[in-house]
Scaffold this motif. Structure first.
Motif, PDB file in Angstrom:
ATOM      1  N   ILE A 194      35.404 -26.594  47.130  1.00 53.49           N
ATOM      2  CA  ILE A 194      36.525 -26.540  48.069  1.00 53.49           C
ATOM      3  C   ILE A 194      37.855 -26.795  47.373  1.00 53.49           C
ATOM      4  CG2 ILE A 194      36.425 -28.988  48.721  1.00 53.49           C
ATOM      5  CD1 ILE A 194      36.997 -28.086  51.600  1.00 53.49           C
ATOM      6  N   ASP A 195      37.815 -27.516  46.236  1.00 54.51           N
ATOM      7  CA  ASP A 195      39.046 -27.840  45.508  1.00 54.51           C
ATOM      8  C   ASP A 195      39.420 -26.782  44.475  1.00 54.51           C
ATOM      9  OD1 ASP A 195      39.310 -30.293  46.842  1.00 54.51           O
ATOM     10  OD2 ASP A 195      37.952 -31.277  45.421  1.00 54.51           O
ATOM     11  N   ILE A 196      38.429 -26.046  43.960  1.00 54.60           N
ATOM     12  CA  ILE A 196      38.693 -25.136  42.846  1.00 54.60           C
ATOM     13  C   ILE A 196      38.790 -23.672  43.269  1.00 54.60           C
ATOM     14  CG2 ILE A 196      36.291 -24.725  42.201  1.00 54.60           C
ATOM     15  CD1 ILE A 196      39.190 -25.396  39.750  1.00 54.60           C
ATOM     16  N   VAL A 197      38.099 -23.286  44.352  1.00 51.67           N
ATOM     17  CA  VAL A 197      38.178 -21.892  44.810  1.00 51.67           C
ATOM     18  C   VAL A 197      39.613 -21.587  45.234  1.00 51.67           C
ATOM     19  CG1 VAL A 197      37.466 -20.274  46.614  1.00 51.67           C
ATOM     20  CG2 VAL A 197      35.756 -21.696  45.465  1.00 51.67           C
ATOM     21  N   GLY A 198      40.121 -20.461  44.745  1.00 54.97           N
ATOM     22  CA  GLY A 198      41.499 -20.092  45.024  1.00 54.97           C
ATOM     23  C   GLY A 198      42.467 -20.530  43.932  1.00 54.97           C
ATOM     24  N   ARG A 199      41.971 -21.250  42.936  1.00 52.95           N
ATOM     25  CA  ARG A 199      42.822 -21.714  41.848  1.00 52.95           C
ATOM     26  C   ARG A 199      42.519 -20.913  40.575  1.00 52.95           C
ATOM     27  NH1 ARG A 199      42.873 -28.162  41.671  1.00 52.95           N
ATOM     28  NH2 ARG A 199      44.815 -27.722  40.528  1.00 52.95           N
ATOM     29  N   PRO A 200      43.413 -20.946  39.588  1.00 52.37           N
ATOM     30  CA  PRO A 200      43.226 -20.089  38.405  1.00 52.37           C
ATOM     31  C   PRO A 200      42.060 -20.519  37.531  1.00 52.37           C
ATOM     32  CG  PRO A 200      45.156 -21.511  38.156  1.00 52.37           C
ATOM     33  CD  PRO A 200      44.706 -21.649  39.584  1.00 52.37           C
ATOM     34  N   LEU A 201      41.402 -19.533  36.955  1.00 54.42           N
ATOM     35  CA  LEU A 201      40.271 -19.775  36.071  1.00 54.42           C
ATOM     36  C   LEU A 201      40.688 -20.574  34.840  1.00 54.42           C
ATOM     37  CD1 LEU A 201      37.263 -19.099  35.455  1.00 54.42           C
ATOM     38  CD2 LEU A 201      38.081 -17.015  34.327  1.00 54.42           C
ATOM     39  N   SER A 202      41.950 -20.477  34.465  1.00 52.27           N
ATOM     40  CA  SER A 202      42.433 -21.159  33.259  1.00 52.27           C
ATOM     41  C   SER A 202      42.274 -22.673  33.342  1.00 52.27           C
ATOM     42  CB  SER A 202      43.912 -20.823  33.023  1.00 52.27           C
ATOM     43  OG  SER A 202      44.706 -21.200  34.141  1.00 52.27           O
ATOM     44  N   LEU A 203      42.113 -23.235  34.541  1.00 53.45           N
ATOM     45  CA  LEU A 203      41.890 -24.677  34.665  1.00 53.45           C
ATOM     46  C   LEU A 203      40.613 -25.115  33.960  1.00 53.45           C
ATOM     47  CD1 LEU A 203      42.847 -25.369  38.393  1.00 53.45           C
ATOM     48  CD2 LEU A 203      44.123 -26.038  36.358  1.00 53.45           C
ATOM     49  N   LEU A 204      39.687 -24.186  33.749  1.00 54.83           N
ATOM     50  CA  LEU A 204      38.405 -24.520  33.143  1.00 54.83           C
ATOM     51  C   LEU A 204      38.384 -24.239  31.644  1.00 54.83           C
ATOM     52  CD1 LEU A 204      36.095 -22.958  35.891  1.00 54.83           C
ATOM     53  CD2 LEU A 204      37.125 -25.237  35.827  1.00 54.83           C
ATOM     54  N   ILE A 205      39.545 -23.860  31.079  1.00 58.51           N
ATOM     55  CA  ILE A 205      39.657 -23.527  29.663  1.00 58.51           C
ATOM     56  C   ILE A 205      40.668 -24.473  29.021  1.00 58.51           C
ATOM     57  CG2 ILE A 205      40.179 -21.708  27.999  1.00 58.51           C
ATOM     58  CD1 ILE A 205      37.776 -21.084  29.724  1.00 58.51           C
ATOM     59  N   PRO A 206      40.372 -25.041  27.847  1.00 58.04           N
ATOM     60  CA  PRO A 206      41.367 -25.876  27.155  1.00 58.04           C
ATOM     61  C   PRO A 206      42.671 -25.104  26.958  1.00 58.04           C
ATOM     62  CG  PRO A 206      39.228 -26.085  26.092  1.00 58.04           C
ATOM     63  CD  PRO A 206      39.095 -24.984  27.105  1.00 58.04           C
ATOM     64  N   GLU A 207      43.779 -25.812  27.082  1.00 59.16           N
ATOM     65  CA  GLU A 207      45.086 -25.156  27.062  1.00 59.16           C
ATOM     66  C   GLU A 207      45.314 -24.341  25.792  1.00 59.16           C
ATOM     67  OE1 GLU A 207      49.803 -26.255  27.881  1.00 59.16           O
ATOM     68  OE2 GLU A 207      48.261 -27.816  27.913  1.00 59.16           O
ATOM     69  N   HIS A 208      44.864 -24.862  24.639  1.00 56.41           N
ATOM     70  CA  HIS A 208      45.132 -24.159  23.395  1.00 56.41           C
ATOM     71  C   HIS A 208      44.292 -22.894  23.227  1.00 56.41           C
ATOM     72  CE1 HIS A 208      41.651 -26.690  22.485  1.00 56.41           C
ATOM     73  NE2 HIS A 208      41.372 -25.872  21.494  1.00 56.41           N
ATOM     74  N   LEU A 209      43.333 -22.688  24.129  1.00 54.36           N
ATOM     75  CA  LEU A 209      42.476 -21.505  24.053  1.00 54.36           C
ATOM     76  C   LEU A 209      42.726 -20.518  25.192  1.00 54.36           C
ATOM     77  CD1 LEU A 209      39.071 -23.220  23.140  1.00 54.36           C
ATOM     78  CD2 LEU A 209      40.642 -22.050  21.592  1.00 54.36           C
ATOM     79  N   ARG A 210      43.631 -20.854  26.109  1.00 51.43           N
ATOM     80  CA  ARG A 210      43.803 -20.023  27.313  1.00 51.43           C
ATOM     81  C   ARG A 210      44.321 -18.624  27.010  1.00 51.43           C
ATOM     82  NH1 ARG A 210      46.225 -24.873  31.193  1.00 51.43           N
ATOM     83  NH2 ARG A 210      44.224 -25.996  31.341  1.00 51.43           N
ATOM     84  N   ALA A 211      45.306 -18.509  26.140  1.00 49.62           N
ATOM     85  CA  ALA A 211      45.866 -17.187  25.835  1.00 49.62           C
ATOM     86  C   ALA A 211      44.802 -16.274  25.231  1.00 49.62           C
ATOM     87  CB  ALA A 211      47.058 -17.328  24.894  1.00 49.62           C
TER      88      ALA A 211
END
Length: 456
Positions: A194-211
């Motif tokens: 309920i908290d994560i659906v609708g939010r960006p997938l990038s939240l599950l990826i370390p910031e330095h690897l998102r790009a």
């Protein structure tokens, strides 16, 4: 009111028809007598294939459906106890599996769409409908509802499977917004669906690897490949809600639909497997007593340094160390003290050597040190420092204190050395010269170092 000769009953009852001869049970919900008469008249040609039961209010319709089995409802929107779209939503909520065909005098496409979105399968405009059109709408509504129910059951089964899956499963749309998050994903990432659906997938990826991750997804989405399995993909790194990074294996698939791409990913935490692999690799490359490289691992590291020497010409030196009179130590003090001496030697060497240096136990009391970027003079300084530190080391034991010394031989790698074996052979000859000259000393290999050695 027009009633069927044999009113429909619940399956299994005395009047239940077989699947072959069962008539289509139509419930007409219409309070206007004239409109009801037109409907019954329009359906008269299909009397051998159907029954029509009329009620005049929503309450009566609900009561009849609770007592009987109907196949379809023809529903007027202007009833004494209900009006408009509310009539559709209330009846749909009461019997969600029953197909509804709305009868309305309002001919408007936008309103028709609202009717369908509220739960009806079709609609007919009063005064513009003949018998064949009405019968076709009834049959289409029944078929459409059957398909909707099959789809709903299929989705429920799929959701059940996804919910019970041990691997994390999530879906994301073309904008990489999460649209599904199963229970295993909740456990893995620490988010509730309920908290994560609708939010960006990038939240599950370390910031330095998102790009890099987004670029990889974009490449996959634009390419011809429809799926990539865990076995064919490199490991990725996931990020939990509390900021912990973990290695993961991912299978990914894409589906093209009307709203664009839909990505489905199956994610497996491989932290424990990586830990076991690391431990197995450590055990396969490490001497269990001292924690130093074993012979095999030392050979591998040395070959890398020799290849670098042959390419760039940078100096590399090798030391061979041997504990003096180690057999006498074991005989006099016991093998436990001998083991302590080996461990102490390893500890002193680690403390004195650089991170870029490599030390390995080749067997027994024999050790080798690889010194990258180190010429002969610097190697001699390192060897003397090690010898002095080890000579100053005391090992307490039951029979007093053990004073340990080592002999060290030095050899420099040459560009014509194809492997470490030749270099170690030269360093070993220098080592035995050191032993023959009284032990507790450092010797450098030269062509005269081949003199006979004394026992260690």
């Amino acid at each position: 009111m027009t009633k069927p000769e044999n009113p429909p009953s619940h399956p299994g009852g005395a009047n239940a028809h077989t699947a072959v001869d069962r008539l289509t049970a139509i419930l007409l919900v219409e309070d206007d007598d004239a409109d009801a008469t037109l409907v019954v008249r329009a359906l008269r040609p299909y009397a051998r294939r159907s029954t029509v039961t009329r009620v005049t209010s929503l309450r009566e319709a609900q009561a009849w459906l609770h007592r009987n089995v109907g196949d379809v409802v023809l529903l007027d929107l202007s009833l004494p106890d209900s009006f408009g779209l509310e009539t559709v939503s209330r009846l749909h909520a009461d019997v969600p599996s029953l197909p509804l065909v709305v009868l309305t005098g309002f001919d408007d496409e936008d309103f028709a769409l609202q009717i369908l979105e509220t739960g009806a399968q079709d609609y007919l405009v009063k005064g513009q409908t003949d018998g064949p059109l009405m019968w076709r709408a009834i049959q289409h509504a029944i078929a459409r509802k059957r398909l909707e129910e099959e789809l709903r059951l299929s989705e429920e089964r799929l959701q059940g499977i996804i919910g019970m899956a041990q691997d994390a499963i999530l879906t994301a749309d073309e904008a990489l917004t999460i649209t599904l998050f199963n229970q295993a994903a909740e456990r893995l990432f620490g988010y509730e669906a309920i908290d994560i659906v609708g939010r960006p997938l990038s939240l599950l990826i370390p910031e330095h690897l998102r790009a890099a991750h987004e670029a990889s997804i974009a490449e996959f989405g634009a390419g011809p490949v429809q799926s990539r399995l865990m076995a064919t993909r490199r490991e990725v790194v996931g990020l939990t809600r509390d900021g912990r990074e973990f290695p993961a294996e991912v299978s990914i698939a894409k589906l093209h639909h009307a709203r664009g791409l839909l990505y489905t990913a199956v994610i497996r935490d491989v932290s424990e497997r990586k830990r076991v692999e690391t431990e197995l690799r450590r055990m396969a490359t490490t001497d269990p007593l001292t924690g130093l490289c074993n012979r095999r691992r030392f050979w591998e590291l040395a070959d890398v340094e020799i290849a670098r020497l042959r390419r760039y010409g940078h100096p590399v030196s090798v030391l061979m160390l041997d504990i003096d009179r180690f057999k006498s130590i074991n005989d006099q003090y016991g093998h436990a003290v001998g083991d302590q001496a080996l461990v102490r030697l390893a500890s002193v060497c680690r403390a004195e050597l650089r991170d870029t240096d490599h030390i390995g136990r080749l067997g027994g009391e024999e050790f080798a040190v690889l010194l990258p970027e180190t010429g002969l003079a610097a190697a001699r300084d390192v060897a003397e420092r090690l010898r002095e530190q080890l000579a100053a080391t005391d090992i307490p034991c039951l029979n007093g204190v053990l004073h340990m010394t080592v002999s060290i031989g030095i050899a420099v790698c040459g560009e014509d050395d194809m492997s470490i074996e030749r270099v170690l052979s030269r360093a070993d000859r220098a080592l035995y010269v050191a032993k023959s000259h009284g032990r507790n000393r450092v010797e450098i290999f030269d062509e005269t170092s081949a003199s006979p050695s004394l026992a260690g």
